[in-house]
Structures are given as C-alpha cells and as structure tokens.
Design an enzyme around this catalytic site. Structure first.
Site, PDB file in Angstrom:
ATOM      1  N   CYS A  84       0.798  -1.141   0.070  1.00  0.00           N
ATOM      2  CA  CYS A  84      -0.052  -0.087   0.040  1.00  0.00           C
ATOM      3  C   CYS A  84       0.689   1.278  -0.095  1.00  0.00           C
ATOM      4  O   CYS A  84       0.590   2.276  -0.853  1.00  0.00           O
ATOM      5  CB  CYS A  84      -0.884  -0.110   1.261  1.00  0.00           C
ATOM      6  SG  CYS A  84      -0.261  -0.410   2.613  1.00  0.00           S
ATOM      7  N   HIS A 139      -1.430   6.583   5.070  1.00  0.00           N
ATOM      8  CA  HIS A 139      -0.416   5.830   5.423  1.00  0.00           C
ATOM      9  C   HIS A 139       0.643   6.234   4.875  1.00  0.00           C
ATOM     10  O   HIS A 139       1.489   5.319   4.063  1.00  0.00           O
ATOM     11  CB  HIS A 139      -0.810   4.324   4.810  1.00  0.00           C
ATOM     12  CG  HIS A 139      -0.222   3.140   5.942  1.00  0.00           C
ATOM     13  ND1 HIS A 139      -0.332   1.828   5.434  1.00  0.00           N
ATOM     14  CD2 HIS A 139       0.773   3.282   6.591  1.00  0.00           C
ATOM     15  CE1 HIS A 139       0.489   1.155   6.007  1.00  0.00           C
ATOM     16  NE2 HIS A 139       1.044   1.928   7.022  1.00  0.00           N
TER      17      HIS A 139
END
Length: 498
Positions: A84, A139
């Site tokens: 990710c 993130h």
C-alpha cells in the site's frame, strides 16, 4: 494585422481580469463553473477479480459494475507496488515510489513519510482552484505535519496514523492491553466519536463524503475517498455475512482450493469467504450512495469518477495459513505482496457521463498515470517535472489511437522486502506481452534468478519460458537494472526503516 489586433485585445482582457481576480485564481478564471469535479475512489487491497465487472461470480457489486460499464475499463492496469504505502506515494506524486524513498508499507512508529517538498496531486488541484478533500486511509506519515492536510487537502476526515483501522465497528479502535492510556493510538479512526454499537466504518465514512459533496456543490471539488475496506481486519455487518453464508450452503461446489507458492506460501484459488464478500458488497453499496448524491444534486455530468486500488487482493499468505488469504485473484498468480500479476494488476476505470464513451482498453496503465490524467481531464497544466513516471491516459479515454510513447513504454516494479504473504525481494518488468520477474533469494542474495512469461498466452504465469528466450530475457533484465539504478535514491533501493 490579425495577430496584432488579437494581441491588443488580449492585453485589454488581461488588464480587466487582473482587476477582478488575484493571480492565484487566474488559472481557473476561464469558465470556472464548467470545470469538472473529480471523485477518486481509492480502495485498499481490492483484487483484480473482486468485482463482477472483472469476473467475480460470488461477490455482488451491481453499483460498481454499472459505473464501470458507463466509462472506460482498463483490463491491464497496475499498482505501482504490490503493497500500500508505496502505491499511495505514487498516486500522490506521479513518481515511482522508490524515487521518494518509500518501497514498503510504513510500520509504526516510523520516521518514513511522503516528503513535504513533493507537489502532490492534492496541491496541484488546489492551486487550480479546487476545493480538496481527503477521507480515509493515508499511510504516508503518522505525524501531524505529515497528514493530508499538510499535503494539499484542506478538508480531511477519518485519517488514522497507521494503515488498517483498529476495527470496522464502533468505536473503530484496536483493542489491545499493550497500549498505554496515553499512547498514540495509531490504528484508531478519528472523527467518529459519536455513534452506537453496530455502526460500520465504511457507512460512516460515506456520510462524510456525501456531506462534502453537498457543501461544495457550487464550486469545483476534488475528493479522494481512500476506503479502508477491504483491508484486514476482515469484518462486516452480520446480516450481509449471513447472506453469503447461505449462498455458500446453496452452492456446495464453492469450496476453496489452493496452490503452493515458493517459500511454502499458500494461495487461495476460490472466492468463498462470506465475511470478505460482505465487505465487498458493503463497499459497493456505499459507492452507490456517492453516485446517487451526485445525481441528486445534478452533478453527474460534470464529475469525473476514477476508481482504482492500491495493490492486488490478499490471496497469498505464509505457511501455516492453509486456506491462503481471504480472497482469490485467480486466474492471476499469487496476490498482495508479490510482483506476480495477482499482486499488482488491479481493477481501474474512469467515468465521465456524456464526455467519455463506454469502452474497454487493454493498453497497460499504472498508478503514476493517474496524476497527469486527472490534470489533463480537468484542463489544468501538466507538471512533467513532478509526475516524472506518469503519462496522461486522456487520449485512451477518448478513443484516440494509442500513441507510440504509450504503446512502446515498459512498466516496472521493485519490491526489495520480505512480506507477510511469503514474498521475498523481487523486481519485475513488463514490455509488451512479456513479463520478466527477477527473484532475489534472501539467503544467498543471488540476484540472477529470472522467470519470463508471455502474458497473452499465460496470464497465470505458470510456464517460465526464460530458457527458450534467452535474448529477450537478457534485454529485459538490462532495461530493468537501468530503471532501478535511475529511479532509486542514491542509485540503491532504500530499506524499510524500523
């Protein structure tokens, strides 16, 4: 004379405009009301085969399927990385993630973050006069000055300081005895303090999304809706889980099969996890809510919808997890965390009613392309010094012939890390129909193990033809090596900081 007259007229026009607006607004001064809105759905861990429009027969996604059918669906679109954080960095910068020093998902606590001197997609849209909003998973930095609000998004909701949410159910916090009462709760999802037992995260986040659209209906907006779904923890409303449990009971042939991957990893080959299926359906319902809101406000024809994922589905896990991951990317090989197709090929489509005609495109695309493509679609200038590794796909969206640069370019990946899926460091490159995977043995550090596949004939990457195509493999390996040396910081692939 005609050129002189036009020059004089232009000077007068500029003088009048300068008296009315500031220089910061000048880029949007031309017909601002017709500037299209943009909603970018950025789904977490959504695999290539997880939607009906991409082949799933177990998961039900009618809203997303209709949306994909109304626009241009890419059959060969890729994430910038099989995990990710690197892909999210690529989306925001238009650069291969290793250029900004992010090649692994960012664990917490950590000093790794998206460099603040990058001109993000949010900043580019904001400078073009857009109201910018960000909801959900980021993130790319855990500290206050590393959040979306510091990277061009003036409106921010539900952004935690980690990746996965603590829980998909209220109060959306990770339950752990290890965390001290005054410790930073990295996984807790903020902005959702009020609620009741049973409230579901994807529903609550969508409440914010429709409010953002409602509040900004009179001006151009750019909303990046970065869903936490369908990342772990695998949790969904009981009623929907029950629906798929019953669906399994009525289909006795829907039993999981697995395949073995190197390093004793196991890959799920059948989509038959009822809780994961329920997560996908709930996601579909909430995508439908956003689309309905746009229709209700009369904004559909003036809103570009981009739908994509950050990596392949979680299909492969280390030894000991005998069923593999919660989903299957079949017929693609492996899943999240791997540079095989299951880890990097993702569902992606772009819609713009009455502007983009429904179509299917097989020309390969990659995450970095979305930055210049969005700018191109809304009429903002390209930033080639920023989105170095992305190309605008606008011509493909409007059915124009594929240009040589797009047709002949290669796509490449570097993932120099071990991963919980069983992956050990590898690199990969695609040139035309050919895909070369370079394996790096974590024990011997042998970087000369190559696998070559023809994706047109073998989409599942089952037959390694490197021995019968040595010259092709050598050429691709050379291009891959040069690309890694060119794009990695200091000429070397950075390691994940601890």
């Amino acid at each position: 004379m005609r050129e002189l007259a036009w020059f004089v007229f232009s000077l007068v026009l500029v003088s009048v405009s300068a008296a009315q607006v500031s220089s910061d607004d000048s880029v949007r001064q031309t017909d601002k009301d017709n500037q299209p809105n943009v909603v970018l759905f950025f789904i977490d861990d959504l695999g290539y085969s997880d939607l009906g429009c991409y082949g799933s027969t177990f998961y039900e996604t009618p809203n997303i399927d209709r949306l994909a059918k109304s626009g241009v669906r890419f059959t060969d679109f890729y994430s910038a990385n099989p995990v990710c954080s690197p892909t999210r960095a690529a989306l925001m910068t238009g650069k291969a993630p290793q250029r900004v020093g992010i090649t692994q998902w960012i664990n917490q606590p950590n000093d790794i973050h998206l460099p603040l001197d990058e001109v993000t997609l949010g900043e580019a849209m904001g400078s073009g006069g857009y109201k910018t909003g960000y909801i959900g998973k980021w993130h790319l930095g855990e500290k206050d000055n590393q959040q979306p609000r510091e990277q061009g998004f003036t409106w921010m909701r539900c952004v935690n300081r980690a990746g996965a949410p603590g829980s998909y159910f209220f109060p959306f916090k990770r339950q752990t005895k290890k965390a001290k009462s005054n410790a930073v709760r990295y996984w807790d999802v903020p902005d959702l303090k009020e609620g009741k037992k049973g409230d579901y995260l994807t529903d609550r986040m969508t409440d914010y999304a429709v409010d953002f659209i409602d509040q900004n209906r009179e001006r151009p907006f750019f909303l990046c809706f970065a869903h936490y779904a369908v990342h772990t923890p695998i949790q969904a409303p009981d009623s929907v889980v029950q629906k798929y449990s019953e669906k399994l009971e009525s289909n006795p042939d829907l039993k999981n099969r697995t395949s073995s991957e190197r390093n004793e990893a196991v890959t799920r080959l059948v989509q038959c996890n009822p809780t994961y299926a329920a997560m996908v359906e709930n996601l579909d319902i909430n995508v439908g809510r956003v689309i309905d809101k746009l229709k209700q406000l009369g904004l559909s024809d003036n809103t570009v919808i981009v739908f994509t994922s950050d990596n392949g589905g979680l299909a492969t896990l280390k030894k000991g997890r005998r069923n593999g991951g919660p989903t299957s990317c079949h017929p693609l090989r492996a899943g999240k965390g791997w540079t095989y197709e299951g880890g990097i090929r993702i569902p992606t489509f772009v819609c713009w009613p009455n502007h983009i005609q429904p179509n299917e495109v097989s020309t390969p695309g990659i995450t970095m392309d979305l930055y210049p493509t969005i700018l191109d679609l809304v009429g903002l200038p390209q930033r080639p010094n920023q989105h170095l590794d992305g190309s605008s796909l606008k011509p493909l969206l409007f059915g124009e012939p594929v240009s040589e640069p797009l047709r002949d370019r290669f796509l490449a990946w570097t993932y120099p890390h071990d991963h919980g899926s069983g992956h050990t460091p590898s690199n990969a490159i695609r040139m035309g129909d050919w895909k070369l995977v370079q394996l790096t043995d974590s024990e011997t550090k042998d970087e000369n193990r190559f696998e070559l596949y023809n994706l047109r004939e073998d989409i599942g990457e089952t037959v390694n033809v490197v021995q019968s195509n040595p010259s092709r493999a050598e050429e691709m390996a050379s291009v891959l090596k040069t690309w890694i040396q060119k794009t990695c910081l200091s000429g070397e692939t950075p390691a994940q900081a601890k």
